[in-house]
Write an enzyme that holds these catalytic residues in place. Sequence first.
Site, PDB file in Angstrom:
ATOM      1  CD  GLU A   1      -9.564  33.421  17.119  1.00  0.00           C
ATOM      2  OE1 GLU A   1      -9.559  32.384  16.428  1.00  0.00           O
ATOM      3  OE2 GLU A   1      -8.551  33.849  17.685  1.00  0.00           O
TER       4      GLU A   1
ATOM      5  CD  GLU B   1      -6.162  30.046  22.555  1.00  0.00           C
ATOM      6  OE1 GLU B   1      -5.391  30.957  22.901  1.00  0.00           O
ATOM      7  OE2 GLU B   1      -5.829  29.141  21.780  1.00  0.00           O
TER       8      GLU B   1
END
Length: 214
Positions: free
Chosen positions: A35, A178
């Site tokens: 994310e 991420e």
Amino acid sequence: GPAMTRAQAVQAIAAGIALVRAQKQSGAQLLATGEMGIGNTTTSSAVASVLLGRPVAEMTGRGAGLSDAGLNRKIDAIERGIARNHPDAADPLGVLAALGGFDIAGLCGVFLGGALERLPIVMDGFISGVAALCAVRLCPAAEKAVFASHVSSEPAAHIVLDALCKKPLITAELHLGEGTGAVASLPLWDMALAVYNGCYSFAEGGITPYTPQC
């Protein structure tokens, strides 16, 4: 007020499950989570603190690099959020709705979808870990779809992995969530499969087979 209603949390989880279904249909054999966002280690720390029954200060790190004052403000904000919403650890959906974000709820659905579709999901950093924890609290059988990649240097990352009974493949002090750690671990999975599928036997290598010495 709460970040989202229970119905919205269910909708976000369903979106995550649908995403995995679509990926499976398009031929994916494995998915990695990740994310990007601002402030989402805050929501993750809040959710983890309640689900694991641990003090907020223990579950809260500096995220992208907070100062001491910033860290104290973050802890204070989480404690106020918990006090205002009084979430119940026995009700993971309620915890997710009260303290989580749509990112965590959607990722939670990805882990549930992985279990439903028999697709392995490689978990990345702290936020992915908290989403996986939510999934496993909602459905303990979802644990079989969760694979740990790395352990984040966020203090709570180790605690979340322990709660999931998962061991990280990579411990590299990554401050990233991420998907970097998940992608970095993929060659290790490939290597393990190569050994499993293609390793020759002692006999083929001309080595005397090992006999246990009693």
